[in-house]
Design an enzyme around this catalytic site. Structure first.
Site, short mmCIF file in Angstrom:
data_model
loop_
_atom_site.label_atom_id
_atom_site.label_comp_id
_atom_site.label_asym_id
_atom_site.label_seq_id
_atom_site.Cartn_x
_atom_site.Cartn_y
_atom_site.Cartn_z
N TYR A 122 38.56 41.76 11.12
CA TYR A 122 39.60 42.35 11.90
C TYR A 122 38.69 43.73 12.33
O TYR A 122 38.23 44.30 11.47
CB TYR A 122 40.61 42.78 10.95
CG TYR A 122 41.56 43.83 11.40
CD1 TYR A 122 42.83 43.54 12.29
CD2 TYR A 122 41.55 45.29 11.29
CE1 TYR A 122 43.60 44.52 12.63
CE2 TYR A 122 42.24 46.17 11.68
CZ TYR A 122 43.32 45.77 12.59
OH TYR A 122 44.21 46.86 12.91
N GLU B 277 43.58 46.63 18.68
CA GLU B 277 43.15 45.72 17.63
C GLU B 277 42.78 44.34 18.19
O GLU B 277 43.17 44.13 19.35
CB GLU B 277 44.35 45.31 17.00
CG GLU B 277 45.22 46.31 15.72
CD GLU B 277 46.28 45.63 15.17
OE1 GLU B 277 46.63 46.17 14.08
OE2 GLU B 277 46.88 44.73 15.68
#
Length: 385
Positions: A108, A196
């Site tokens: 991530y 993101e």
């Protein structure tokens, strides 16, 4: 402003973040043609402004172009329900057809403003493919953080610190570090409020890619990014929020039944809090701003009443630039034009408050004038019930 995954990847690619080969498709024929062009197996991904698409059936792997067409036929026009759309879901109107990749590991990467320290923070985790909120709640130590210096991208030593902290193999260190720095440059260049990559993948041959991408852009910076403004998809936004933006109103729809009209964001949040404290549920956030005129007030009222769940309205105004008599005039005009049937509670203080209250009481309409915020909240909650 939110944008689609394929649009976010287009921005990232401009700043040299590696992304898979892919094309957007609006029809079954376009989906099949894109799959043929890419060749081999592809991923068919529904494009909506919400996460959790895979769990909702919005991400499918096709072995070939013919299978991609069959998936596209079922996916286009479907109502996709995820944990972020709510029960009403979103209608899928476009797809991303993308190459499949040999995934070795998932990570991530994300950037967001940390209000506690007043800086943007670059976050990274080994737990890719999982919502970062879940990781933070379950294992906050799994999230690595590096604060960004204002006006600068992620610095090389910070990128290396993150890369080694995540455990990238030696043959992927340089590529992963470069991708992280590129992500931070893109974030800063387009005035993003969120960026993101989840997951950010390492392939079996040591390459790295942004397999998914999410970017939100600060509305207040749109005057600097006319090209980015063109990416706006109004079909993905609440119709009432789109309508409110036409009149310079800050409106966000919520799930309650008490509509709120307030001037000033801080007062608007306090109003929602006190409605909750009184046992009610706010139906919206609406800040008409300090300089609203009677026409804006009328349109704000019309937008509030367009929500079928609304059972009562609380108007909470502190008269400064927006005088209380201006507010009252706009409210009375709107009430008459719209033939309002639901209760309206008004609490106002400040410039020309006596004149404003007089306009309301002499209008002949059924307004309830409150004495203070607590009294207003209790009255509107009681009337809504």
């Amino acid at each position: 402003m939110k944008i689609h995954e394929y649009q976010a990847k287009g921005i990232l690619a401009k700043y040299n973040v590696p992304v898979p080969r892919g094309e957007v498709a609006y029809t079954v024929e376009e989906a099949e043609a894109a799959a043929k062009k890419i060749g081999g197996s592809v991923v068919v991904k529904a494009q909506i402004h919400a996460g959790g698409r895979g769990k909702g059936g919005g991400v499918k792997i096709a072995k070939n172009a013919e299978e991609a067409a069959e998936i596209a036929k079922k996916m286009l026009g479907m109502t996709l329900v995820t944990n972020q759309t709510g029960p009403e879901g979103r209608v899928v109107q476009r797809l991303l057809i993308e190459e499949t990749l040999p995934i070795e590991r998932e990570f991530y990467l994300g950037i967001v403003l940390d209000r506690a320290i007043g800086q943007n923070v670059f976050m990274a985790s080994r737990e890719g493919g999982v919502e970062i909120e879940e990781v933070a709640a379950r294992n906050p130590q799994a999230i690595l953080r590096e604060p960004l210096v204002a006006g600068f991208p992620l610095l090389p030593f910070q990128a290396n610190k993150l890369v080694f902290g995540l455990g990238f193999p030696a043959n992927a260190v340089r590529a992963a570090s470069a991708a992280m720095i590129a992500l931070s440059k893109a974030y800063d260049a387009i005035d993003a409020s969120l960026a993101e990559i989840n997951p950010f993948i390492l392939t079996s041959d040591g390459a790295v890619f942004a397999l998914d991408a999410k970017i939100n852009i600060d509305d207040n910076a749109m005057y600097r990014h006319k090209d980015v403004l063109e990416l706006r998809d109004r079909n993905e936004e609440d119709p009432l929020e789109v309508e409110a933006s036409r009149f310079g109103l800050n409106y966000i729809k919520l799930d309650g039944n008490i509509a709120c009209m307030v001037n000033g964001a801080g007062l608007a949040m306090s109003t929602m809090d006190i409605i909750k404290y009184a046992g009610g549920q706010p139906a919206n956030f609406l800040d008409v701003g300090g300089g609203a005129n009677a026409e804006q007030i009328k349109n704000a009222f019309r937008i509030l009443l367009s929500d079928p769940s609304v059972r009562a309205v609380l108007i909470n105004i502190f008269g400064g630039i927006l005088r209380c008599d201006t507010l009252a005039t706009g409210v009375v005009a709107a009430a008459r034009e719209l033939a309002i049937k639901i209760p309206v509670v008004v609490r106002m203080e400040g410039t020309n408050v006596e004149l404003g209250q007089k306009i309301l009481t002499e209008s002949g309409l059924n307004f309830t004038v409150a004495d203070g915020m607590k009294d207003a909240a209790e009255k509107v909650v009681g009337l809504a019930q």
